[in-house]
Scaffold this motif. Structure first.
Motif, PDB file in Angstrom:
ATOM      1  N   LYS A 232       0.828  -1.205   0.000  1.00 29.78           N
ATOM      2  CA  LYS A 232       0.000   0.000   0.000  1.00 29.78           C
ATOM      3  C   LYS A 232       0.861   1.253   0.000  1.00 29.78           C
ATOM      4  N   ASN A 233       2.145   1.111   0.300  1.00 28.37           N
ATOM      5  CA  ASN A 233       3.077   2.233   0.220  1.00 28.37           C
ATOM      6  C   ASN A 233       3.353   2.504  -1.257  1.00 28.37           C
ATOM      7  N   PRO A 234       3.026   3.692  -1.776  1.00 28.12           N
ATOM      8  CA  PRO A 234       3.182   3.958  -3.213  1.00 28.12           C
ATOM      9  C   PRO A 234       4.616   3.790  -3.702  1.00 28.12           C
ATOM     10  N   ALA A 235       5.590   4.142  -2.904  1.00 27.97           N
ATOM     11  CA  ALA A 235       6.981   4.010  -3.331  1.00 27.97           C
ATOM     12  C   ALA A 235       7.371   2.537  -3.455  1.00 27.97           C
ATOM     13  N   VAL A 236       6.950   1.728  -2.505  1.00 25.72           N
ATOM     14  CA  VAL A 236       7.258   0.292  -2.556  1.00 25.72           C
ATOM     15  C   VAL A 236       6.541  -0.348  -3.736  1.00 25.72           C
TER      16      VAL A 236
ATOM     17  N   LEU B  38       6.847  -2.716  -9.090  1.00 25.21           N
ATOM     18  CA  LEU B  38       6.426  -2.770 -10.494  1.00 25.21           C
ATOM     19  C   LEU B  38       7.590  -2.476 -11.434  1.00 25.21           C
ATOM     20  N   ALA B  39       8.473  -1.565 -11.057  1.00 24.45           N
ATOM     21  CA  ALA B  39       9.631  -1.246 -11.892  1.00 24.45           C
ATOM     22  C   ALA B  39      10.570  -2.444 -11.994  1.00 24.45           C
TER      23      ALA B  39
ATOM     24  N   LEU C  20       9.723  -5.630 -11.616  1.00 24.29           N
ATOM     25  CA  LEU C  20       9.053  -6.646 -12.427  1.00 24.29           C
ATOM     26  C   LEU C  20       9.107  -6.289 -13.913  1.00 24.29           C
ATOM     27  N   ALA C  21       8.912  -5.013 -14.245  1.00 24.96           N
ATOM     28  CA  ALA C  21       8.991  -4.582 -15.644  1.00 24.96           C
ATOM     29  C   ALA C  21      10.401  -4.766 -16.185  1.00 24.96           C
ATOM     30  N   ALA C  22      11.412  -4.472 -15.371  1.00 24.82           N
ATOM     31  CA  ALA C  22      12.796  -4.640 -15.808  1.00 24.82           C
ATOM     32  C   ALA C  22      13.121  -6.119 -16.028  1.00 24.82           C
ATOM     33  N   LEU C  23      12.653  -6.984 -15.135  1.00 24.93           N
ATOM     34  CA  LEU C  23      12.894  -8.419 -15.301  1.00 24.93           C
ATOM     35  C   LEU C  23      12.204  -8.936 -16.558  1.00 24.93           C
TER      36      LEU C  23
END
Ligand code: ZN
Length: 66
Positions: A7-11, A16-17, A19-22
């Protein structure tokens, strides 16, 4: 990892970043037709569009290719 942490927007953005990079690394360096198989069927295995599209980059980065 609990739902409270996501729920922490930074986490959440960081997760997501990563996962997108992987996903991008897999598509660029390792995919042998698996990602397009659900869309194109056997044609994805024989034509291997992502592999051909990223072929020179794979060799440039020393990723396993052939
Ligand atoms: Zn090659």
């Amino acid at each position: 990892m609990s739902a409270h942490v996501l729920k922490n927007p930074a986490v959440l953005a960081g997760t997501l970043a990563v996962l997108a990079a992987l996903f991008a690394l897999f598509a660029t360096l390792l995919d042998q037709g698996q990602l397009l198989t659900p869309v194109l069927g056997k044609a994805a295995q024989t034509a291997n569009y992502l592999h051909e599209f990223t072929h020179d980059g794979r060799h440039l980065l020393g990723a396993p290719c052939h």
